[in-house]
Scaffold this motif. Structure first.
Motif, short mmCIF file in Angstrom:
data_model
loop_
_atom_site.label_atom_id
_atom_site.label_comp_id
_atom_site.label_asym_id
_atom_site.label_seq_id
_atom_site.Cartn_x
_atom_site.Cartn_y
_atom_site.Cartn_z
N SER A 36 0.82 -1.20 0.00
CA SER A 36 0.00 0.00 0.00
C SER A 36 0.87 1.26 0.00
CB SER A 36 -0.92 -0.06 1.22
OG SER A 36 -1.29 1.21 1.64
N LEU A 37 1.95 1.24 0.79
CA LEU A 37 2.84 2.40 0.87
C LEU A 37 3.54 2.66 -0.47
CD1 LEU A 37 4.35 1.62 4.38
CD2 LEU A 37 2.94 3.61 3.82
N TYR B 36 -2.06 8.23 7.10
CA TYR B 36 -1.46 7.03 6.52
C TYR B 36 -0.02 7.38 6.17
CZ TYR B 36 -2.63 9.20 1.99
OH TYR B 36 -2.75 10.05 0.93
N GLY B 37 0.77 6.36 5.87
CA GLY B 37 2.20 6.56 5.73
C GLY B 37 2.61 7.74 4.87
N TYR B 57 8.18 4.44 7.97
CA TYR B 57 7.09 3.46 7.98
C TYR B 57 7.27 2.37 9.04
CZ TYR B 57 5.97 5.92 3.66
OH TYR B 57 5.67 6.90 2.74
N ARG B 61 4.82 1.31 12.70
CA ARG B 61 4.45 -0.02 13.20
C ARG B 61 4.98 -0.25 14.60
NH1 ARG B 61 2.82 -3.96 9.65
NH2 ARG B 61 2.67 -5.31 11.45
N TRP B 73 -7.38 -0.40 8.86
CA TRP B 73 -7.33 -0.42 7.40
C TRP B 73 -8.59 0.22 6.86
CZ3 TRP B 73 -3.25 -1.73 4.47
CH2 TRP B 73 -2.24 -2.50 5.06
N ARG B 82 -5.63 0.91 2.71
CA ARG B 82 -4.59 1.83 3.19
C ARG B 82 -4.66 1.82 4.73
NH1 ARG B 82 -5.34 7.37 0.43
NH2 ARG B 82 -3.78 6.89 -1.13
N ARG B 83 -3.52 1.82 5.37
CA ARG B 83 -3.54 1.73 6.83
C ARG B 83 -3.41 3.13 7.45
NH1 ARG B 83 -0.41 -3.00 9.50
NH2 ARG B 83 -1.69 -3.23 11.35
N TYR B 85 -3.10 5.53 10.89
CA TYR B 85 -2.63 5.50 12.28
C TYR B 85 -3.17 6.71 13.02
CZ TYR B 85 0.81 2.00 10.84
OH TYR B 85 1.40 0.87 10.36
#
Lengths: 324, 122
Positions: A36-37, B36-37, B57, B61, B73, B82-83, B85
């Motif tokens: 995804s990144l 997201y990242g 990244y 985590r 997600w 897409r994650r 945070y």
């Protein structure tokens, strides 16, 4: 279309390569996140005017860095044996390798002395190397398993409060231990007297009728070694006296000790592999086993002395630093 | 002052270490809103803190594993996940402490650096 497929393949390869190096429980989730990144990065570049092609994808992957580095940062610390266990591991490894070496030399000496087997130096060294490798490997494996099974507990232990008063005392290796030295001197004197004055009287005594009879223990061949044995124990005695007077071991005295240890090993090897030493045949295996043990001890002493010499030479006095 | 060419890699390393040290603080502060990242990387870059992907990244985590961030997600666009945070209560607590620590550190360092300059001038 072909370019799109190729770009996708590079991403797949990268993600797989990172995932392959992660612990199983983290693999799927991390792979999904990295994919995804990467997609986000590529999309951002495309939005900035770059073409969505292989070159852009490769550049993004290059920017992410080596898969090994990324995996190392995502995964748990990659070490077989951590800092908490390492000092214990090192001690155990030294002991195991020392014992294995002694046993291997003992085995070779027994085979040579009793069975008359004479392996070449290459065979002996090769065999010893293989045995040490095996023993060392086993120790590493055991410690790696202990580390893996107890990582969390070891880390907790590592973070516990520490008390400097638990530090072990510094061993002064160069200072002479007077008691030990005196016992050594007495032993050397006793051996020298025994060798030179009473050797022919050592034996088994028994009474027949009205008189005593005896059976000699040492055969003719043994007597040939008396001058050499006298040289060995005489040097040992002389060195002990000088070191005792000086109160400390020094480089020259350790070098002399090493030379005596090697001389002893040479004499013992000659005795072990030469002709029968006992006057009474059933005693011969006892002689050979005793000599083999003495040979191992002499080699161990030589290794210990050599190690101390190396440690001594590596221990230079600290530079004086003056803060002005 | 000119830096010699063989010192440059060393300076680069030290700079990276310096940045890595303060990165957790910056990330926690920026994750008050879900990030997201890539969005986080952009925000940091806009503020003047350029960070390598390989550093940022995995840090996200790690902060999540340390229970300072939560993650979920979400779908981006049609089907791509897409994650995101976001800081949680424990993270907020840590952020307050880290911020105070940073201010004290910054104050101390500035005094040291100014003192260093003065000593050099003398």
């Amino acid at each position: 279309m072909a370019t799109a497929n190729k770009s996708q393949e590079w991403i797949d390869r990268y993600v797989r390569e990172v995932g392959r190096q992660l612990p199983a429980r983290k693999q799927t989730d991390t792979e999904m996140e990295i994919r995804s990144l990467i997609e986000d990065e590529v999309e951002a570049r495309v939005a900035d005017g770059a073409a969505r092609d292989e070159a852009t994808v490769l550049d993004v992957l290059h920017q992410f860095g080596r898969p090994q580095q990324i995996a190392a940062r995502y995964g748990a610390p990659q070490m077989l044996i951590g800092p908490a266990l390492y000092p214990v591991f090192l001690n155990v490894l030294r002991i195991v390798l020392g014992v294995v070496t002694a046993l291997a030399i003992f085995g070779v000496a027994i085979a040579a002395g009793v069975d008359g087997e004479r392996p070449t130096i290459l065979e002996t060294v090769g065999g010893l190397f293989a045995t040490l490798l095996q023993a060392g490997g086993m120790v590493v494996l055991v410690f790696a398993l202990v580390e893996r099974a107890n990582r969390a507990e070891l880390q907790r232990e590592w973070q516990k409060p520490w008390d400097p008063r638990t530090l072990p005392a510094v061993e002064e290796r160069d200072r002479v231990k007077v008691g030990e030295m005196l016992v050594g001197i007495g032993f050397s004197v006793a051996i020298l007297i025994g060798l030179n004055f009473y050797l022919d009287r050592l034996g088994g005594y028994y009474v027949v009728g009205e008189g005593w009879r005896s059976i000699a223990i040492f055969g003719e061949a043994f007597f040939d070694f008396v001058p050499w044995l006298t040289l060995w124990w005489g040097s040992e005695l002389l060195l002990s006296i000088v070191v005792l007077i000086r109160g400390r071991w020094q480089t020259w005295s350790r070098l002399v000790q090493l030379a005596i240890n090697l001389l002893a090993a040479g004499i013992l090897l000659q005795m072990l592999t030469g002709g029968p030493l006992a006057a009474w045949a059933p005693l011969e295996p006892v002689f050979k086993v005793t000599l083999a043990i003495a040979l191992v001890a002499a080699l161990f002493d030589a290794a210990k002395t050599a190690y101390r010499l190396v440690v001594q030479s590596g221990r230079s006095s600290p530079p004086r630093q003056v803060i002005t | 002052m000119m830096i010699e060419s063989d010192t440059l890699p060393l300076v680069d390393n030290l700079t990276s270490e310096l940045r890595r040290g303060v990165l957790a603080l910056a990330v926690l502060a920026q994750c008050r809103a879900p990030q997201y990242g890539y969005s986080l990387k952009q925000r940091l870059a806009e503020a003047g803190l350029e960070v390598n992907e390989g550093t940022l990244y995995p840090l996200l985590r790690r902060l999540e594993e340390q229970a300072l961030l939560d993650s979920e997600w979400r779908l981006a666009g049609e089907s791509r996940p897409r994650r995101y945070y976001r800081i949680n209560a424990a993270g907020e607590g840590a952020l307050v402490v880290l911020k105070q620590e940073w201010q004290a550190l910054n104050h101390a360092l500035m005094r040291l650096l100014d003192g260093g300059d003065t000593a050099q001038e003398q």
